[in-house]
Each structure stands twice: as structure tokens, then as C-alpha cells.
Motif scaffolding. Sequence first.
Motif, PDB file in Angstrom:
ATOM      1  N   LEU A 241       0.946  -0.970  -0.137  1.00  0.00           N
ATOM      2  CA  LEU A 241      -0.082  -0.107  -0.070  1.00  0.00           C
ATOM      3  C   LEU A 241       0.906   1.149  -0.079  1.00  0.00           C
ATOM      4  N   ALA A 242       0.763   2.022  -1.075  1.00  0.00           N
ATOM      5  CA  ALA A 242       1.535   3.156  -1.142  1.00  0.00           C
ATOM      6  C   ALA A 242       0.533   4.522  -1.117  1.00  0.00           C
ATOM      7  N   THR A 243       0.291   4.955  -2.141  1.00  0.00           N
ATOM      8  CA  THR A 243      -0.788   5.983  -2.297  1.00  0.00           C
ATOM      9  C   THR A 243      -2.217   5.588  -2.311  1.00  0.00           C
ATOM     10  N   GLY A 244      -2.370   4.386  -2.589  1.00  0.00           N
ATOM     11  CA  GLY A 244      -3.613   3.621  -2.525  1.00  0.00           C
ATOM     12  C   GLY A 244      -4.373   3.704  -3.790  1.00  0.00           C
ATOM     13  N   GLY A 245      -3.793   4.152  -4.613  1.00  0.00           N
ATOM     14  CA  GLY A 245      -4.440   4.237  -6.039  1.00  0.00           C
ATOM     15  C   GLY A 245      -4.784   2.739  -6.599  1.00  0.00           C
ATOM     16  N   THR A 246      -3.849   1.841  -6.502  1.00  0.00           N
ATOM     17  CA  THR A 246      -3.940   0.621  -7.073  1.00  0.00           C
ATOM     18  C   THR A 246      -5.144  -0.087  -6.263  1.00  0.00           C
ATOM     19  N   ALA A 247      -5.109   0.035  -5.060  1.00  0.00           N
ATOM     20  CA  ALA A 247      -6.201  -0.708  -4.273  1.00  0.00           C
ATOM     21  C   ALA A 247      -7.389  -0.045  -4.324  1.00  0.00           C
ATOM     22  N   ARG A 248      -7.471   1.184  -4.471  1.00  0.00           N
ATOM     23  CA  ARG A 248      -8.724   2.007  -4.636  1.00  0.00           C
ATOM     24  C   ARG A 248      -9.398   1.506  -6.052  1.00  0.00           C
ATOM     25  N   ALA A 249      -8.603   1.379  -6.824  1.00  0.00           N
ATOM     26  CA  ALA A 249      -9.232   0.927  -8.386  1.00  0.00           C
ATOM     27  C   ALA A 249      -9.617  -0.498  -8.127  1.00  0.00           C
ATOM     28  N   MET A 250      -9.124  -1.527  -7.621  1.00  0.00           N
ATOM     29  CA  MET A 250      -9.490  -2.725  -7.234  1.00  0.00           C
ATOM     30  C   MET A 250     -10.768  -2.696  -6.466  1.00  0.00           C
ATOM     31  N   CYS A 251     -11.024  -1.966  -5.466  1.00  0.00           N
ATOM     32  CA  CYS A 251     -12.114  -1.745  -4.756  1.00  0.00           C
ATOM     33  C   CYS A 251     -13.326  -1.391  -5.606  1.00  0.00           C
ATOM     34  N   ASP A 252     -12.908  -0.443  -6.488  1.00  0.00           N
ATOM     35  CA  ASP A 252     -13.933   0.007  -7.744  1.00  0.00           C
ATOM     36  C   ASP A 252     -14.451  -0.878  -8.334  1.00  0.00           C
ATOM     37  N   LEU A 253     -13.427  -1.862  -8.956  1.00  0.00           N
ATOM     38  CA  LEU A 253     -13.770  -3.147  -9.722  1.00  0.00           C
ATOM     39  C   LEU A 253     -14.878  -4.013  -8.901  1.00  0.00           C
TER      40      LEU A 253
END
Length: 169
Positions: free
Chosen positions: A115-127
Motif C-alpha cells: 500500500l503506497a498512495t492507495g491508487g491501485t487498491a482503490r481501483a481494485m475496490c472500484d472493480l
Amino acid sequence: MRTVPDFPKPGISYKDITPLIEDGDALHAATDALHGATKHLEYDRILSAEARGFVFGTALAYRARKGLILARKPNKLPRETISASYDLEYGTDILEAHADSVSEGARVLVADDLLATGGTARAMCDLVESAGGTVAGVAFLIELGYLDGRSRLKPYEVVSLITYATPND
């Protein structure tokens, strides 16, 4: 694990997890610890992003006896996909998942290595949510606390095993 300064560009302190992955006992211990920290979340499947996220997503799915949903770069999946764009600490990208991988009402654990800026994880949550699923929680091996990615993941429960408070930790 080791820190690689100025990779992939100047000013980034890259957390290299390959020494942990290459050590069978360390990988086993990390997987067991991540499973222990997330088993209370009650989830049906795990969603992980390529490439390093697949390492821990697959290991955790195996340990938890759950299915794994792949989040990939564009045009890598053969069936109909859904997509989400996101910002990284050093750029922008898109993730895709099969549109039918998350059933309506499914509880999905989002898992990644870092977990860095949260962008990748947020995109996965959005998916997950765009497919009609529910995010059961978000889990990481490493958290770069100084980048405050956790704030982008509210209101989800976030689990991380190792937190770096500063880039020099």
C-alpha cells in the motif's frame, strides 16, 4: 526485504520484496500471518493485481481455500471486462477484471503486496463494487504509512503486516 533508492525514478524508495519471496520459510510465514490477520473478514474470493500482488493473492487464496480474481493491465483478459483507472506515486494506469468474476453480493478481499498512495487498491475496490460485490477488506504485506494511502481506502478495513513510517525505515 530491502529498500532500493531512486527506483523506478529519482526520489522513490522502492521496497523490494523479492528476498522474502525467494525464501520459502519467509514466504510461508508471511502468507500465514496475512491469513491470520484477515480471516475474520468473511470473504468469498480474493482480488489481486498483477504482478507482485499475484504472489500474495495466490498464496493467500490457497491458504484460505478461496478463489482468486485477477486484476490485469488492459487487453490481457479474454472475456468481457470491467475497468478502473488509478494514479500511482509515479504515473497513471488502468486495471481490468472479468465482468463475471464478481457475482452480485459477493464479499471480496482485496489483497496486494504494498500500500503506497492507495491508487491501485482503490481501483481494485472500484472493480469489485462496479460488478455488484462488496469489499470485505483490503490486505497488504507492506504499508508505506508516510504516503497515507490508507486515507483513500476509507471506509474499508485495512490490514498490513509491516508499516514503514518514513522513506528511510
